[in-house]
Scaffold this motif. Sequence first.
Motif, PDB file in Angstrom:
ATOM      1  N   HIS A  52       0.833  -1.209   0.000  1.00 48.05           N
ATOM      2  CA  HIS A  52       0.000   0.000   0.000  1.00 48.05           C
ATOM      3  C   HIS A  52       0.862   1.250   0.000  1.00 48.05           C
ATOM      4  O   HIS A  52       2.083   1.170   0.142  1.00 48.05           O
ATOM      5  N   ASP A 111       6.248   4.165   4.650  1.00 38.74           N
ATOM      6  CA  ASP A 111       7.191   3.132   5.108  1.00 38.74           C
ATOM      7  C   ASP A 111       7.075   1.849   4.281  1.00 38.74           C
ATOM      8  O   ASP A 111       7.921   0.957   4.396  1.00 38.74           O
ATOM      9  N   HIS A 112       6.070   1.739   3.446  1.00 34.15           N
ATOM     10  CA  HIS A 112       5.894   0.543   2.616  1.00 34.15           C
ATOM     11  C   HIS A 112       6.195   0.811   1.138  1.00 34.15           C
ATOM     12  O   HIS A 112       6.723  -0.060   0.449  1.00 34.15           O
ATOM     13  N   ASP A 124      -0.111  -3.686   6.193  1.00 36.12           N
ATOM     14  CA  ASP A 124      -0.937  -3.206   7.295  1.00 36.12           C
ATOM     15  C   ASP A 124      -2.379  -3.602   6.995  1.00 36.12           C
ATOM     16  O   ASP A 124      -2.781  -3.631   5.837  1.00 36.12           O
ATOM     17  N   HIS A 157      -5.371   0.258  11.680  1.00 33.36           N
ATOM     18  CA  HIS A 157      -4.668  -1.002  11.954  1.00 33.36           C
ATOM     19  C   HIS A 157      -5.581  -1.927  12.747  1.00 33.36           C
ATOM     20  O   HIS A 157      -6.503  -1.489  13.423  1.00 33.36           O
ATOM     21  N   HIS A 173       6.407  -4.621  12.821  1.00 31.80           N
ATOM     22  CA  HIS A 173       5.782  -3.372  13.291  1.00 31.80           C
ATOM     23  C   HIS A 173       5.493  -3.432  14.779  1.00 31.80           C
ATOM     24  O   HIS A 173       4.626  -4.183  15.221  1.00 31.80           O
TER      25      HIS A 173
HETATM   26 ZN   LIG Z   1       2.974   0.133   8.101  1.00 33.04          ZN
END
Ligand SMILES: [Zn+2]
Length: 353
Positions: A34, A38-39, A111, A284, A306
Amino acid sequence: MTDLIELTDCGLYCAPGDFYIDPWRPVPRALITHGHADHARAGHAHYWAARVGLPILYKRLGQRIEVTGVDYGEPLWFGDVRVSFHPAGHVLGSAQIRVEHAGEVWVASGDYKRDADPTCAPFEVVPCDTFITEATFGLPVYRWPDTRDVAADIRAWWQANAAAGRASVLFCYSLGKAQRLLAELAALADVPETAIAYLHGALVPLTRIYREAGIPMLATEPVSAQDKRHDFAGDLIMAPPSAAGSRWMRRFPRHETGFASGWMRIRGNRRRRGYDRGFVLSDHVDWPGLISTIEQTGARRVLATHGRTDVLVAYLRQRGLDASPLATEYADSPDDEARADTAEDASADQSTD
Ligand SMILES: [Zn+2]
Ligand SMILES: [Zn+2]
């Protein structure tokens, strides 16, 4: 036997298929779960991502990236490795990535959340042997209230502020949370169709992408487009957390602040960060959702990334699962997550507002 997906310096790597999932250093082939910073990082030679999320990737990484859009459930082959993307219910276009090789199935969740969200496809349980799960909120204290109740609380706060002649400045992450709030507020019976939310510049392009995807949301206008004499008394304003305490806040002479985040489940976080109100709303999975999801996948082995992996890993081991932490470089604390968001918002601040 070596693992189908292993941790390398560049990220999660599938050797038989020669590709990476959400790598943090530049690689030839990157499968992206996504669009959060951070991804989805810059610098990869070729990207694969869920088709509905492509506008977000282009917005964040530039129009020049080379990317293949993938439909949910559509099979892809990397050599003799079969790959498919499945909804993760996290933000628009978010995906879990299923990887199958020689009769073994791994799923990398990215996530995800289990709560209903009108802005994206709901999480799909994908049976697997090994489940790589996020554990951002991997403590039993994290249980989310009903989203409808949270939206009603925000509406009541906005109305009370309006009655007192104040603006309501609601801080939220710019990708996913802001649009989910706009959708939830639009669905409330007592919000008139003429209601408007005023947006900080960092929220404008992403909200436009969601609107173009056909997601019903509250009408929005940029704060920056308003007349200088508009003092926003009674208005709802949405902004990224990085705008808190900034010069930009001078546009609202009388206001209260609120923050919508899973971190608001812990009272001290709200006080420490100086918000008037905290609204518990996360994209989340919460603790009960984490445990039930792991169970539903049927995975015998769980790798946690995470945040608070230690408590989750201990809990799963007690229940007889083969569980371990996986030291990825995804955001892993409230401040890290805020920082990842802030870095981008800060640049958006300067360019658009
Ligand atoms: Zn994340
Ligand atoms: Zn994310």
